[in-house]
Enzyme design. Sequence first.
Site, short mmCIF file in Angstrom:
data_model
loop_
_atom_site.label_atom_id
_atom_site.label_comp_id
_atom_site.label_asym_id
_atom_site.label_seq_id
_atom_site.Cartn_x
_atom_site.Cartn_y
_atom_site.Cartn_z
N LYS A 125 2.06 -3.34 6.88
CA LYS A 125 2.52 -3.48 5.48
C LYS A 125 4.04 -3.31 5.38
CE LYS A 125 -1.49 -4.02 3.36
NZ LYS A 125 -1.85 -5.27 2.67
N TYR A 153 -2.06 -0.34 10.64
CA TYR A 153 -2.30 -0.93 9.32
C TYR A 153 -1.08 -0.69 8.42
CZ TYR A 153 -3.70 -1.12 4.45
OH TYR A 153 -3.72 -1.38 3.10
N SER A 167 0.83 -1.20 0.00
CA SER A 167 0.00 0.00 0.00
C SER A 167 0.86 1.25 0.00
CB SER A 167 -0.87 -0.02 1.26
OG SER A 167 -1.42 1.25 1.54
#
Length: 339
Positions: free
Chosen positions: A152, A148, A124
């Site tokens: 990643k 989050y 992302s």
Amino acid sequence: MNILVTGGAGYIGSHTCVELLKAGHEVIVFDNFCNSSPESVKRVQQISGKQLSLVKGDIRNRDQLESVLREFKCDAVIHFAGLKAVGESVEKPLMYYDNNVVGTVRLLEAMEATGVKTIVFSSSATVYGDPQYLPLDEAHPLSASNPYGRSKIVIEDMLRDYHRAHPDWKIALLRYFNPVGAHESGLIGEDPNGIPNNLMPFVAQVAIGRREKLNIWGGDYATPDGTGVRDFIHVVDLAHGHVAALQALTTPQCFAVNLGTGIGYSVLDVVKAYEKACGKTLPYTIADRRPGDIASCYADPAQASEKLGWEARLGLDAMCADSWRWQQKNPNGFKDSAA
């Protein structure tokens, strides 16, 4: 090739399965349906006119993953399975690290045990954090402002470390910008649980009458119209990027590429384009900025063109038109056909 697609029933996963099937691959979807629907898999088969295999399972279950990789003689993995709501990750960080990071460890262990050495990972643009410069290229320093995004980065680091230890592996890290839109058939699209976290599904629900109005978070950014600017990419373009990444992994390597358009659209640009698509005026209010939101974020997509021979082809009008078609045909998402 026989491709295991973890999280293949989800928004990006389902669109990628369509393109994989069209490209002649055999597809095995592995999903626990925590944020997706088995109906999307049926519709992928309807769109493509081809069958795929579906296994209900959790990526933290190494034994089940091993069994599936062996049974279907998988050649490669496309790894989408992950929790993705920024706000929820702040409230429940352990859940995010457990599912996203531990789940990926179990997947890699299963791949190692079965000799599968090719993986395309769903990363992302959140790995760039608050941009130090624009457009964002792959050399930009990595940082994240929420669990989050950090999950990643941890997974990217883990895959790079793994490749150093196992240089015969083929690994692609695909850093998405803001996926939107739906398949042109209107059969599959974004179907968020509860209140949408992302802009376009919220706009779509206002357009269909499920929500009264749109809140635009911040109207005083240093942008052309004061609202936040993002790089929105059509989900079908994104799906093509995964097929291109798989084709590019002909030799052992590990690389990261941005998947974006390189164009920044403001929130108001999106609202105006959506009004054009649906033929309605959409009510909105400008609210205070949300903590952690940034003014602008858009990609330098040159490396994807160079490494993958890929570039985004669909513009904002197509993104909105396809999203609206999906929303009209499925006002309550896949729940409409649950019966």
